[in-house]
Scaffold this motif. Structure first.
Motif, PDB file in Angstrom:
ATOM      1  N   LEU A 133      40.199  41.784  33.251  1.00  0.00           N
ATOM      2  CA  LEU A 133      40.457  42.080  34.673  1.00  0.00           C
ATOM      3  C   LEU A 133      41.513  43.157  34.838  1.00  0.00           C
ATOM      4  N   THR A 134      42.267  43.409  33.777  1.00  0.00           N
ATOM      5  CA  THR A 134      43.396  44.328  33.887  1.00  0.00           C
ATOM      6  C   THR A 134      43.190  45.590  33.063  1.00  0.00           C
ATOM      7  N   ASP A 135      41.940  45.919  32.805  1.00  0.00           N
ATOM      8  CA  ASP A 135      41.664  47.250  32.248  1.00  0.00           C
ATOM      9  C   ASP A 135      40.526  47.841  33.069  1.00  0.00           C
ATOM     10  N   ALA A 136      39.963  48.924  32.596  1.00  0.00           N
ATOM     11  CA  ALA A 136      39.000  49.661  33.412  1.00  0.00           C
ATOM     12  C   ALA A 136      37.781  48.807  33.796  1.00  0.00           C
ATOM     13  N   ARG A 137      37.535  47.723  33.042  1.00  0.00           N
ATOM     14  CA  ARG A 137      36.340  46.917  33.335  1.00  0.00           C
ATOM     15  C   ARG A 137      36.452  46.174  34.665  1.00  0.00           C
ATOM     16  N   ARG A 138      37.613  45.626  34.944  1.00  0.00           N
ATOM     17  CA  ARG A 138      37.825  44.785  36.140  1.00  0.00           C
ATOM     18  C   ARG A 138      36.735  43.730  36.302  1.00  0.00           C
ATOM     19  N   ILE A 139      36.512  42.968  35.238  1.00  0.00           N
ATOM     20  CA  ILE A 139      35.544  41.879  35.314  1.00  0.00           C
ATOM     21  C   ILE A 139      36.208  40.584  34.844  1.00  0.00           C
ATOM     22  N   LEU A 140      35.621  39.472  35.274  1.00  0.00           N
ATOM     23  CA  LEU A 140      36.074  38.176  34.769  1.00  0.00           C
ATOM     24  C   LEU A 140      34.848  37.390  34.304  1.00  0.00           C
ATOM     25  N   PRO A 141      34.669  37.279  32.995  1.00  0.00           N
ATOM     26  CA  PRO A 141      33.529  36.482  32.521  1.00  0.00           C
ATOM     27  C   PRO A 141      33.827  34.983  32.671  1.00  0.00           C
ATOM     28  N   LEU A 142      32.918  34.268  33.333  1.00  0.00           N
ATOM     29  CA  LEU A 142      33.038  32.810  33.427  1.00  0.00           C
ATOM     30  C   LEU A 142      32.074  32.263  32.386  1.00  0.00           C
ATOM     31  N   GLU A 143      32.594  32.103  31.165  1.00  0.00           N
ATOM     32  CA  GLU A 143      31.684  31.780  30.062  1.00  0.00           C
ATOM     33  C   GLU A 143      30.930  30.480  30.277  1.00  0.00           C
ATOM     34  N   LYS A 144      31.646  29.461  30.729  1.00  0.00           N
ATOM     35  CA  LYS A 144      30.989  28.153  30.889  1.00  0.00           C
ATOM     36  C   LYS A 144      29.897  28.196  31.945  1.00  0.00           C
ATOM     37  N   LYS A 145      30.059  29.049  32.924  1.00  0.00           N
ATOM     38  CA  LYS A 145      29.107  29.112  34.027  1.00  0.00           C
ATOM     39  C   LYS A 145      28.024  30.158  33.774  1.00  0.00           C
ATOM     40  N   GLY A 146      28.279  31.044  32.801  1.00  0.00           N
ATOM     41  CA  GLY A 146      27.316  32.103  32.542  1.00  0.00           C
ATOM     42  C   GLY A 146      27.300  33.140  33.661  1.00  0.00           C
ATOM     43  N   GLU A 147      28.470  33.452  34.177  1.00  0.00           N
ATOM     44  CA  GLU A 147      28.553  34.443  35.262  1.00  0.00           C
ATOM     45  C   GLU A 147      29.641  35.456  34.924  1.00  0.00           C
ATOM     46  N   ILE A 148      29.423  36.677  35.333  1.00  0.00           N
ATOM     47  CA  ILE A 148      30.484  37.675  35.203  1.00  0.00           C
ATOM     48  C   ILE A 148      30.866  38.140  36.601  1.00  0.00           C
ATOM     49  N   ILE A 149      32.101  37.903  36.969  1.00  0.00           N
ATOM     50  CA  ILE A 149      32.560  38.359  38.290  1.00  0.00           C
ATOM     51  C   ILE A 149      33.016  39.801  38.164  1.00  0.00           C
ATOM     52  N   GLU A 150      32.476  40.665  39.004  1.00  0.00           N
ATOM     53  CA  GLU A 150      33.013  42.023  39.085  1.00  0.00           C
ATOM     54  C   GLU A 150      34.076  41.980  40.176  1.00  0.00           C
ATOM     55  N   ALA A 151      35.273  42.339  39.805  1.00  0.00           N
ATOM     56  CA  ALA A 151      36.382  42.128  40.738  1.00  0.00           C
ATOM     57  C   ALA A 151      36.148  42.861  42.058  1.00  0.00           C
ATOM     58  N   HIS A 152      36.509  42.187  43.116  1.00  0.00           N
ATOM     59  CA  HIS A 152      36.477  42.733  44.475  1.00  0.00           C
ATOM     60  C   HIS A 152      37.410  43.949  44.514  1.00  0.00           C
ATOM     61  N   PRO A 153      37.075  44.967  45.311  1.00  0.00           N
ATOM     62  CA  PRO A 153      37.942  46.163  45.352  1.00  0.00           C
ATOM     63  C   PRO A 153      39.398  45.866  45.728  1.00  0.00           C
ATOM     64  N   ASP A 154      39.650  44.820  46.485  1.00  0.00           N
ATOM     65  CA  ASP A 154      41.025  44.519  46.897  1.00  0.00           C
ATOM     66  C   ASP A 154      41.831  43.768  45.846  1.00  0.00           C
ATOM     67  N   PHE A 155      41.162  43.307  44.809  1.00  0.00           N
ATOM     68  CA  PHE A 155      41.821  42.433  43.830  1.00  0.00           C
ATOM     69  C   PHE A 155      42.893  43.174  43.008  1.00  0.00           C
ATOM     70  N   GLN A 156      44.012  42.508  42.782  1.00  0.00           N
ATOM     71  CA  GLN A 156      45.060  43.049  41.902  1.00  0.00           C
ATOM     72  C   GLN A 156      45.783  41.888  41.213  1.00  0.00           C
ATOM     73  N   VAL A 157      46.199  42.120  39.977  1.00  0.00           N
ATOM     74  CA  VAL A 157      47.003  41.117  39.261  1.00  0.00           C
ATOM     75  C   VAL A 157      48.465  41.555  39.269  1.00  0.00           C
ATOM     76  N   VAL A 158      49.352  40.616  39.590  1.00  0.00           N
ATOM     77  CA  VAL A 158      50.797  40.849  39.495  1.00  0.00           C
ATOM     78  C   VAL A 158      51.366  39.722  38.637  1.00  0.00           C
ATOM     79  N   ILE A 159      52.236  40.062  37.701  1.00  0.00           N
ATOM     80  CA  ILE A 159      52.878  39.010  36.905  1.00  0.00           C
ATOM     81  C   ILE A 159      54.388  39.166  37.008  1.00  0.00           C
TER      82      ILE A 159
END
Ligand SMILES: Nc1ncnc2c1ncn2[C@@H]1O[C@H](COP(=O)(O)OP(=O)(O)OP(=O)(O)O)[C@@H](O)[C@H]1O
Ligand SMILES: [Mg+2]
Length: 278
Positions: A133-159
């Motif tokens: 989610l924090t590199d150019a891919r901006r995806i989140l694979p949900l392995e157990k569910k078999g889904e890949i979320i393509e991050a919403h344009p507004d999404f951002q991670v802050v730590i």
């Protein structure tokens, strides 16, 4: 008007309604952090807020979420946290199993700022779920569910990250660090910190300045018997007790001195600093 049969109905982001910051949080800018954050957000750069405890990191991210009009999902990280706690899991209920998005899935699906507080507390195998989610891919694979979320344009991670506390065992991997831009936070300079304390606790500027003087003494003892100096948060607590009618000496003992050290000599040194100013 009815929708054509083929229309794709986007999932309603109603689930994020409760994450909006509705009232403007009080945030006193210290430098150019607001403009820098806005620029980082405009290119969706993941951001790391570095600084000691109680210096305004959480308040800053709340303020920025409000300013940008984006929902904010906060996760307090700890070492028992698993990847499923972030990503989501299947739950069993009366009607069978149902998938429940974790905070990271929710934020990336519907477009929120996801704030992972004290991220170093999480185990490294948990932290790596944020990598795609924090590199150019901006995806989140949900392995157990078999889904890949393509991050919403507004999404951002802050730590957030407290540079003082890390041991070799407990630090972020370079491959995690290097996905983020970083903003340094620290206790503000005297006048500004006093202004914040006066605002947040209701004490006069004179009292607030005295509280800052005491903190400055303690901050100088960091590494010389104290692990951490007195934070802005502690000064606000002291101020609030004073506003409640507690005598300043007692308020400072309770809110400033007792919590940070058990060492009798150090307590004496700090008590002496308190009596210098009150
Ligand atoms: N620049 C600021 N403007 C307004 N309030 C501030 C500022 N800095 C600190 N504060 C006040 O100090 C309190 C503590 O700050 P905050 O909770 O944001 O610290 P933090 O850096 O997130 O600490 P921790 O690392 O322990 O989570 C806030 O609740 C707020 O009242
Ligand atoms: Mg915080």
């Amino acid at each position: 008007m009815s929708l054509p049969a083929t229309a794709v109905v986007a999932p309603t982001p109603g689930s994020l309604d409760s994450y909006h910051v509705t009232r403007e949080p009080y945030y006193r800018a210290i430098g150019d952090e607001v403009a820098l954050y806005e620029a980082a957000y405009s290119v969706r750069m993941p951001i790391m807020l570095k600084g000691p405890t109680g210096c305004g990191k959480t308040r800053f991210v709340e303020y920025m979420a409000w300013k940008l009009g984006k929902p904010l999902i906060t996760v307090a990280c700890n070492e028992d946290m698993t990847a499923s706690d972030l990503v989501g899991r299947f739950l069993l209920d009366a009607s069978g199993t149902r998938w429940q998005d974790g905070p990271l899935a929710l934020a990336s699906r519907y477009g929120a700022i996801c704030y992972l507080d004290e991220v170093v507390e999480a185990r490294q195998d948990t932290t790596v779920v944020i990598h795609p989610l924090t590199d150019a891919r901006r995806i989140l694979p949900l392995e157990k569910k078999g889904e890949i979320i393509e991050a919403h344009p507004d999404f951002q991670v802050v730590i957030s990250y407290n540079p003082g506390y890390q041991s070799l065992m407990k630090d972020l991997k370079q491959s995690t660090k290097q996905r983020f831009g970083a903003l340094d936070f620290n206790y503000p300079e005297h006048e500004v910190e006093a202004e914040i304390i006066a605002h947040e606790s209701g004490v006069s500027m004179d009292v607030a300045k005295n509280l800052v003087h005491i903190a400055e003494r303690a901050r100088n003892l960091k590494g010389h018997g104290l692990d951490e100096g007195i934070s802005t948060r502690m000064l606000i607590y002291a101020g609030r007790l004073i506003t409640q009618g507690v005598a300043p000496l007692a308020a400072c003992r309770v809110a400033l001195v007792r919590p940070i050290t058990d060492d009798p000599d150090m307590r004496d040194a700090l008590d002496a600093a308190v009596t210098t100013y009150f």
